[in-house]
Design a protein around this motif. Structure first.
Motif, PDB file in Angstrom:
ATOM      1  N   TRP A 236       0.860  -1.188   0.000  1.00 18.29           N
ATOM      2  CA  TRP A 236       0.000   0.000   0.000  1.00 18.29           C
ATOM      3  C   TRP A 236       0.896   1.237   0.000  1.00 18.29           C
ATOM      4  CZ3 TRP A 236      -0.827   4.442   2.774  1.00 18.29           C
ATOM      5  CH2 TRP A 236      -2.056   5.089   2.602  1.00 18.29           C
ATOM      6  N   PRO A 237       0.582   2.259  -0.765  1.00 19.90           N
ATOM      7  CA  PRO A 237      -0.658   2.569  -1.486  1.00 19.90           C
ATOM      8  C   PRO A 237      -0.660   2.148  -2.956  1.00 19.90           C
ATOM      9  CG  PRO A 237       0.728   4.492  -1.472  1.00 19.90           C
ATOM     10  CD  PRO A 237       1.488   3.431  -0.703  1.00 19.90           C
ATOM     11  N   LYS A 238       0.408   1.486  -3.407  1.00 20.93           N
ATOM     12  CA  LYS A 238       0.505   1.142  -4.828  1.00 20.93           C
ATOM     13  C   LYS A 238      -0.658   0.268  -5.286  1.00 20.93           C
ATOM     14  CE  LYS A 238       3.986  -0.153  -8.267  1.00 20.93           C
ATOM     15  NZ  LYS A 238       5.395  -0.595  -8.473  1.00 20.93           N
ATOM     16  N   CYS A 239      -1.208  -0.530  -4.359  1.00 22.63           N
ATOM     17  CA  CYS A 239      -2.332  -1.399  -4.709  1.00 22.63           C
ATOM     18  C   CYS A 239      -3.614  -0.624  -4.965  1.00 22.63           C
ATOM     19  CB  CYS A 239      -2.576  -2.406  -3.596  1.00 22.63           C
ATOM     20  SG  CYS A 239      -3.124  -1.659  -2.043  1.00 22.63           S
ATOM     21  N   GLY A 240      -3.705   0.586  -4.410  1.00 23.77           N
ATOM     22  CA  GLY A 240      -4.915   1.390  -4.521  1.00 23.77           C
ATOM     23  C   GLY A 240      -5.899   1.119  -3.402  1.00 23.77           C
ATOM     24  N   GLU A 241      -6.682   2.133  -3.072  1.00 24.23           N
ATOM     25  CA  GLU A 241      -7.701   2.014  -2.024  1.00 24.23           C
ATOM     26  C   GLU A 241      -8.912   2.852  -2.423  1.00 24.23           C
ATOM     27  OE1 GLU A 241      -6.355   2.581   2.021  1.00 24.23           O
ATOM     28  OE2 GLU A 241      -8.268   3.517   2.597  1.00 24.23           O
ATOM     29  N   ILE A 242     -10.104   2.284  -2.235  1.00 28.60           N
ATOM     30  CA  ILE A 242     -11.359   2.976  -2.529  1.00 28.60           C
ATOM     31  C   ILE A 242     -12.173   3.025  -1.245  1.00 28.60           C
ATOM     32  CG2 ILE A 242     -13.432   3.028  -3.956  1.00 28.60           C
ATOM     33  CD1 ILE A 242     -11.996   1.124  -5.919  1.00 28.60           C
ATOM     34  N   ASP A 243     -12.339   4.211  -0.683  1.00 32.49           N
ATOM     35  CA  ASP A 243     -13.115   4.377   0.547  1.00 32.49           C
ATOM     36  C   ASP A 243     -14.521   4.830   0.169  1.00 32.49           C
ATOM     37  OD1 ASP A 243     -10.892   3.716   2.104  1.00 32.49           O
ATOM     38  OD2 ASP A 243     -10.183   5.775   2.119  1.00 32.49           O
ATOM     39  N   ILE A 244     -15.441   3.875   0.096  1.00 40.61           N
ATOM     40  CA  ILE A 244     -16.811   4.167  -0.312  1.00 40.61           C
ATOM     41  C   ILE A 244     -17.541   4.933   0.782  1.00 40.61           C
ATOM     42  CG2 ILE A 244     -18.969   3.154  -1.146  1.00 40.61           C
ATOM     43  CD1 ILE A 244     -17.293   0.680  -1.961  1.00 40.61           C
ATOM     44  N   LEU A 245     -17.275   4.569   2.009  1.00 39.63           N
ATOM     45  CA  LEU A 245     -17.825   5.274   3.172  1.00 39.63           C
ATOM     46  C   LEU A 245     -16.787   5.309   4.270  1.00 39.63           C
ATOM     47  CD1 LEU A 245     -19.928   6.321   5.298  1.00 39.63           C
ATOM     48  CD2 LEU A 245     -20.451   3.895   5.708  1.00 39.63           C
ATOM     49  N   GLU A 246     -16.525   6.503   4.761  1.00 42.88           N
ATOM     50  CA  GLU A 246     -15.853   6.675   6.043  1.00 42.88           C
ATOM     51  C   GLU A 246     -16.636   7.735   6.802  1.00 42.88           C
ATOM     52  OE1 GLU A 246     -11.222   5.985   6.188  1.00 42.88           O
ATOM     53  OE2 GLU A 246     -11.718   7.354   4.553  1.00 42.88           O
ATOM     54  N   TYR A 247     -16.810   7.475   8.091  1.00 45.61           N
ATOM     55  CA  TYR A 247     -17.512   8.412   8.967  1.00 45.61           C
ATOM     56  C   TYR A 247     -16.701   8.513  10.249  1.00 45.61           C
ATOM     57  CZ  TYR A 247     -20.984  10.153  12.316  1.00 45.61           C
ATOM     58  OH  TYR A 247     -21.629  10.875  13.283  1.00 45.61           O
ATOM     59  N   VAL A 248     -16.480   9.732  10.713  1.00 47.60           N
ATOM     60  CA  VAL A 248     -15.781   9.900  11.983  1.00 47.60           C
ATOM     61  C   VAL A 248     -16.673  10.708  12.920  1.00 47.60           C
ATOM     62  CG1 VAL A 248     -13.426   9.594  11.166  1.00 47.60           C
ATOM     63  CG2 VAL A 248     -14.467  11.843  11.023  1.00 47.60           C
ATOM     64  N   GLY A 249     -16.862  10.163  14.119  1.00 43.08           N
ATOM     65  CA  GLY A 249     -17.807  10.754  15.051  1.00 43.08           C
ATOM     66  C   GLY A 249     -17.480  12.175  15.466  1.00 43.08           C
ATOM     67  N   LYS A 250     -16.201  12.576  15.335  1.00 45.73           N
ATOM     68  CA  LYS A 250     -15.835  13.938  15.732  1.00 45.73           C
ATOM     69  C   LYS A 250     -16.331  14.979  14.730  1.00 45.73           C
ATOM     70  CE  LYS A 250     -11.267  13.730  13.512  1.00 45.73           C
ATOM     71  NZ  LYS A 250      -9.804  13.712  13.738  1.00 45.73           N
ATOM     72  N   GLU A 251     -16.763  14.531  13.549  1.00 46.94           N
ATOM     73  CA  GLU A 251     -17.315  15.443  12.545  1.00 46.94           C
ATOM     74  C   GLU A 251     -18.709  14.964  12.142  1.00 46.94           C
ATOM     75  OE1 GLU A 251     -14.930  17.107   9.418  1.00 46.94           O
ATOM     76  OE2 GLU A 251     -13.111  16.242  10.282  1.00 46.94           O
ATOM     77  N   PRO A 252     -19.696  15.215  12.986  1.00 46.40           N
ATOM     78  CA  PRO A 252     -21.048  14.723  12.685  1.00 46.40           C
ATOM     79  C   PRO A 252     -21.611  15.343  11.405  1.00 46.40           C
ATOM     80  CG  PRO A 252     -21.062  16.205  14.577  1.00 46.40           C
ATOM     81  CD  PRO A 252     -19.638  15.932  14.269  1.00 46.40           C
ATOM     82  N   MET A 253     -22.588  14.650  10.837  1.00 41.57           N
ATOM     83  CA  MET A 253     -23.271  15.063   9.610  1.00 41.57           C
ATOM     84  C   MET A 253     -22.330  15.111   8.409  1.00 41.57           C
ATOM     85  SD  MET A 253     -25.917  18.006  10.954  1.00 41.57           S
ATOM     86  CE  MET A 253     -24.579  19.118  11.435  1.00 41.57           C
ATOM     87  N   THR A 254     -21.259  14.301   8.440  1.00 42.73           N
ATOM     88  CA  THR A 254     -20.264  14.351   7.371  1.00 42.73           C
ATOM     89  C   THR A 254     -19.914  12.942   6.902  1.00 42.73           C
ATOM     90  OG1 THR A 254     -19.315  16.363   8.338  1.00 42.73           O
ATOM     91  CG2 THR A 254     -17.980  15.198   6.713  1.00 42.73           C
ATOM     92  N   VAL A 255     -19.878  12.776   5.588  1.00 46.43           N
ATOM     93  CA  VAL A 255     -19.448  11.520   4.970  1.00 46.43           C
ATOM     94  C   VAL A 255     -18.183  11.797   4.171  1.00 46.43           C
ATOM     95  CG1 VAL A 255     -20.002   9.807   3.200  1.00 46.43           C
ATOM     96  CG2 VAL A 255     -21.724  10.462   4.881  1.00 46.43           C
ATOM     97  N   PHE A 256     -17.190  10.917   4.296  1.00 46.65           N
ATOM     98  CA  PHE A 256     -15.933  11.032   3.564  1.00 46.65           C
ATOM     99  C   PHE A 256     -15.884   9.973   2.480  1.00 46.65           C
ATOM    100  CE2 PHE A 256     -15.208  12.900   7.649  1.00 46.65           C
ATOM    101  CZ  PHE A 256     -14.291  13.920   7.463  1.00 46.65           C
ATOM    102  N   THR A 257     -15.542  10.386   1.262  1.00 46.63           N
ATOM    103  CA  THR A 257     -15.337   9.472   0.139  1.00 46.63           C
ATOM    104  C   THR A 257     -13.961   9.776  -0.440  1.00 46.63           C
ATOM    105  OG1 THR A 257     -16.633  11.051  -1.174  1.00 46.63           O
ATOM    106  CG2 THR A 257     -17.745   9.066  -0.443  1.00 46.63           C
TER     107      THR A 257
END
Length: 253
Positions: free
Chosen positions: A131-152
């Protein structure tokens, strides 16, 4: 305003028609009483000795005991006992791997400062190229410290760690009930959707090994991390236990 509404309708209809034109090639409905180990692998421990803290200074230890299959749902339980945090992380590596298509999950996120659930994918060649040469796709990440927010986010050799190929989307009510998180992945681009609404597109002009490692098979990962470089550093211990509830995963091609 009318033009804007027309655009939204057209995009929604296009997304719906794309999905309907494809064939459902795999689905996981989490039926039965136990996780299907012909499909899923457990990743256990704290990542040590080679990847302590799972590369992100995370606090949890992954076990086989922090999940349950109940009423057609996978429930990942994030817990704190004494000074120890525990959770579950599962993957489809070498069992169910996919190249291109629409990949989606219907899920309900846990909440609270320090929580970090994810629905994501890694390139199947990670053990040979790393990693990271293999690639990564984050379809959903959510962190509780930033409510109402979705990370892609996309991670590539050209952009990894604090990736520039990322979008934060404010969605009021994302913590309430279930939502559908999806990608539409082709040779040309990767589009990210929440509840069938386009939130981010990745389409680099020059597709090289460093910018586009996405012409290969990827496997699926579900987990809840606690704390770490992204989810932390602060963790509110009063939030536990927390549950990441997944209704289904579907792949259309």
């Amino acid at each position: 305003m009318k033009k804007y509404l027309l655009f939204i309708i057209l995009v929604s209809n296009f997304t719906f028609s794309q999905k309907n034109e494809r064939k459902l090639v795999w689905q996981e409905n989490f039926n039965g009483n136990t996780l299907d180990t012909s499909v899923w692998n457990f990743e256990l421990g704290n990542g040590c000795p080679n990847n302590c803290g799972w590369g992100n200074n995370e606090r949890q230890v992954y076990t086989k005991d922090n999940h349950e299959i109940k009423d057609g749902f996978l429930i990942i339980n994030a817990q704190k006992e004494d000074s120890n945090y525990s959770s579950t992380r599962i993957t489809t590596a070498q069992k169910k791997e996919f190249q291109y298509g629409r990949i989606e999950a219907r899920a309900k996120v846990p909440t609270g400062k320090g929580i970090w659930p994810a629905f994501w994918m890694l390139g199947s060649n990670i053990k040979t190229v790393g990693w990271p040469k293999c690639g990564e796709i984050d379809i959903l990440e959510y962190v509780g410290k930033e409510p109402m927010t979705v990370f892609t986010t996309l991670h590539t050799e050209d952009s990894h760690g604090n990736s520039i190929n990322s979008k934060k989307t404010t969605i009021h009510g994302i913590e309430d009930g279930f939502h559908v998180y999806a990608i539409d992945w082709s040779k040309e681009k990767i589009d990210f959707f929440v509840d069938n609404k386009l939130v981010y597109s990745f389409n680099p002009k020059e597709k090289t090994e460093k910018t586009w490692p996405f012409d290969q098979k990827f496997f699926i990962i579900l987990n809840v991390a606690i704390g770490g470089n992204f989810g932390g550093p602060e963790v509110d211990d009063s939030i536990f236990p927390q549950q990441f509830i997944i209704d289904y995963i579907k792949v259309y091609q």
